[in-house]
Enzyme design. Structure first.
Site, PDB file in Angstrom:
ATOM      1  N   ASN A  10     -13.101   0.776  -6.134  1.00 11.08           N
ATOM      2  CA  ASN A  10     -13.010   1.991  -5.327  1.00 11.08           C
ATOM      3  C   ASN A  10     -11.958   2.876  -5.997  1.00 11.08           C
ATOM      4  O   ASN A  10     -10.768   2.604  -5.902  1.00 11.08           O
ATOM      5  CB  ASN A  10     -12.598   1.634  -3.892  1.00 11.08           C
ATOM      6  CG  ASN A  10     -12.357   2.879  -3.039  1.00 11.08           C
ATOM      7  OD1 ASN A  10     -12.688   3.998  -3.442  1.00 11.08           O
ATOM      8  ND2 ASN A  10     -11.766   2.689  -1.868  1.00 11.08           N
ATOM      9  N   LYS A  12     -11.098   5.837  -5.293  1.00 13.88           N
ATOM     10  CA  LYS A  12     -10.435   6.796  -4.396  1.00 13.88           C
ATOM     11  C   LYS A  12     -10.446   8.172  -5.063  1.00 13.88           C
ATOM     12  O   LYS A  12     -11.439   8.527  -5.700  1.00 13.88           O
ATOM     13  CB  LYS A  12      -9.033   6.290  -4.028  1.00 13.88           C
ATOM     14  CG  LYS A  12      -9.099   4.835  -3.513  1.00 13.88           C
ATOM     15  CD  LYS A  12      -7.871   4.335  -2.861  1.00 13.88           C
ATOM     16  CE  LYS A  12      -8.104   2.917  -2.365  1.00 13.88           C
ATOM     17  NZ  LYS A  12      -6.998   2.341  -1.624  1.00 13.88           N
ATOM     18  N   HIS A  95     -13.723   3.069   5.406  1.00 13.51           N
ATOM     19  CA  HIS A  95     -12.480   2.644   4.746  1.00 13.51           C
ATOM     20  C   HIS A  95     -11.296   3.050   5.626  1.00 13.51           C
ATOM     21  O   HIS A  95     -11.324   4.099   6.268  1.00 13.51           O
ATOM     22  CB  HIS A  95     -12.379   3.309   3.360  1.00 13.51           C
ATOM     23  CG  HIS A  95     -11.277   2.721   2.539  1.00 13.51           C
ATOM     24  ND1 HIS A  95      -9.958   3.081   2.699  1.00 13.51           N
ATOM     25  CD2 HIS A  95     -11.291   1.788   1.556  1.00 13.51           C
ATOM     26  CE1 HIS A  95      -9.218   2.390   1.851  1.00 13.51           C
ATOM     27  NE2 HIS A  95     -10.000   1.595   1.146  1.00 13.51           N
ATOM     28  N   GLU A  97      -8.559   4.349   4.979  1.00 13.39           N
ATOM     29  CA  GLU A  97      -8.007   5.685   4.683  1.00 13.39           C
ATOM     30  C   GLU A  97      -8.856   6.762   5.350  1.00 13.39           C
ATOM     31  O   GLU A  97      -8.335   7.792   5.777  1.00 13.39           O
ATOM     32  CB  GLU A  97      -7.916   5.890   3.160  1.00 13.39           C
ATOM     33  CG  GLU A  97      -6.760   5.091   2.576  1.00 13.39           C
ATOM     34  CD  GLU A  97      -6.932   4.667   1.129  1.00 13.39           C
ATOM     35  OE1 GLU A  97      -7.773   5.228   0.418  1.00 13.39           O
ATOM     36  OE2 GLU A  97      -6.204   3.744   0.712  1.00 13.39           O
ATOM     37  N   GLU A 167     -10.706  -5.598   4.749  1.00 12.65           N
ATOM     38  CA  GLU A 167      -9.529  -5.058   4.062  1.00 12.65           C
ATOM     39  C   GLU A 167      -8.370  -4.971   5.050  1.00 12.65           C
ATOM     40  O   GLU A 167      -8.302  -4.002   5.832  1.00 12.65           O
ATOM     41  CB  GLU A 167      -9.817  -3.658   3.516  1.00 12.65           C
ATOM     42  CG  GLU A 167     -10.865  -3.619   2.437  1.00 12.65           C
ATOM     43  CD  GLU A 167     -10.650  -2.422   1.498  1.00 12.65           C
ATOM     44  OE1 GLU A 167     -10.641  -2.646   0.285  1.00 12.65           O
ATOM     45  OE2 GLU A 167     -10.474  -1.287   1.977  1.00 12.65           O
ATOM     46  N   GLY A 173      -2.805  -1.259  -1.317  1.00 15.13           N
ATOM     47  CA  GLY A 173      -1.860  -0.471  -2.107  1.00 15.13           C
ATOM     48  C   GLY A 173      -0.419  -0.905  -1.956  1.00 15.13           C
ATOM     49  O   GLY A 173       0.503  -0.202  -2.365  1.00 15.13           O
ATOM     50  N   SER A 213      -4.942  -5.074  -2.636  1.00 12.64           N
ATOM     51  CA  SER A 213      -4.090  -5.544  -3.733  1.00 12.64           C
ATOM     52  C   SER A 213      -4.725  -6.672  -4.568  1.00 12.64           C
ATOM     53  O   SER A 213      -4.040  -7.616  -4.967  1.00 12.64           O
ATOM     54  CB  SER A 213      -2.712  -5.977  -3.216  1.00 12.64           C
ATOM     55  OG  SER A 213      -2.029  -4.857  -2.674  1.00 12.64           O
TER      56      SER A 213
HETATM   57  P1  13P Z   1      -5.703  -1.618  -3.623  1.00 15.66           P
HETATM   58  O1  13P Z   1      -6.496  -2.599  -4.444  1.00 15.66           O
HETATM   59  O2  13P Z   1      -5.065  -0.524  -4.438  1.00 15.66           O
HETATM   60  O3  13P Z   1      -4.726  -2.315  -2.714  1.00 15.66           O
HETATM   61  O4  13P Z   1      -6.749  -0.851  -2.663  1.00 15.66           O
HETATM   62  C1  13P Z   1      -7.619  -1.591  -1.894  1.00 15.66           C
HETATM   63  C2  13P Z   1      -8.644  -0.688  -1.343  1.00 15.66           C
HETATM   64  O5  13P Z   1      -8.358   0.153  -0.503  1.00 15.66           O
HETATM   65  C3  13P Z   1     -10.017  -0.807  -1.855  1.00 15.66           C
HETATM   66  O6  13P Z   1     -10.916  -0.106  -1.077  1.00 15.66           O
END
Ligand code: 13P
Length: 254
Positions: A10, A12, A95, A97, A167, A173, A213
């Site tokens: 992903n 982003k 997601h 976010e 997740e 992150g 992560s």
């Molecule tokens: P990270 O791998 O940067 O923690 O992000 C996870 C994520 O949000 C994948 O959709």
């Protein structure tokens, strides 16, 4: 659809169209022999160039969001048909976010899941709890609520195509991964909820990915768990070498 190993990146809001094509040229030879499904969810403007660069390879390109209407007066939004024509084969939905920064609710996410299924875009539905919800008794309640709200009542032949991604929000992150044991417990719980809601067969066949992560060092120990069928990778997917290493380290699942 039977359970399969998925390695999903992903990106982003990273990588332009040109950067996407360069990345895929570097990734493709590194994952050519991978047995898992290699998926990349890229920004809207990079879908067409990524899909062109990935043509004929084992890499599939997807999006990170879609509107639930087929078309209409929705300034700034994008439809499933637009995504498909650009070359997207799947879409990440719900997601955290999108939920926390852009106000998406279980209700809107469900509408998007239905739209994606109708228009033949494979949905990867994200669920997960915050740290506060985890420290209280609420993590399981949150997962149950999200899964019920987004999947209840979807016909069997459609819901079979959904991939679920667990997740935990506190692991995104932050560098804090859930331990394989902790993640396995949550995945087993998600599968149980799906079984109660949609039946044992659908639950057994549903691929459930872990995200938060994921790095080359921990991917393999996560997918070695019984109910973890793949990974959803944010930051580490931006580097083709690290992403390919994750894909190879997760292969022991097969
Ligand atoms: P990270 O791998 O940067 O923690 O992000 C996870 C994520 O949000 C994948 O959709």
């Amino acid at each position: 659809m039977p359970r399969e190993l998925y390695i999903v990146g992903n990106w982003k809001m990273y990588k332009t169209a040109r950067e996407a094509a360069d990345y895929i040229a570097q990734l493709e030879p590194r994952v050519r022999n991978c047995k898992g499904k290699i998926y990349l969810a890229v920004p809207f403007t990079s879908i067409a160039s990524a899909a062109r660069a990935a043509k004929g390879s084992n890499i599939s390109i997807g999006a990170q969001n879609v509107h639930d209407a087929r078309e209409g007066a929705f300034t700034g939004e994008i439809s499933s048909l637009m995504l498909k024509e650009a070359g997207a084969e799947f879409v990440i939905l719900g997601h955290s976010e999108r939920r926390t920064l852009f106000g998406e609710t279980d209700f809107t996410i469900r509408e998007k899941v239905v739209r994606a299924l109708q228009d033949d875009l494979q949905p990867i539905l994200c669920v997960g709890e915050t740290l506060e919800e985890r420290s209280g008794a609420g993590a399981q309640e949150v997962l149950k609520r999200q899964i019920h709200a987004c999947l209840a009542g979807i016909p069997t032949e459609d819901v079979e195509r959904v991939v679920l991604a667990y997740e935990p929000i506190w692991a995104i992150g932050t560098g804090k991964t859930a331990s394989p044991k902790m993640a396995q417990e949550s995945h087993a719980y998600c599968r149980l909820v799906v079984a109660e809601l949609l039946g044992k067969k659908i639950a057994e066949h549903m691929s459930i990915l872990y995200g938060g992560s994921v790095k080359p060092e921990n991917g393999g120990s996560l997918t070695a768990q019984k109910d973890i069928d793949g990974v959803l990778v944010g930051g580490a997917s931006l580097d083709p070498e690290a992403f390919a290493e994750i894909a190879h380290n997760c292969e022991s699942k097969q």
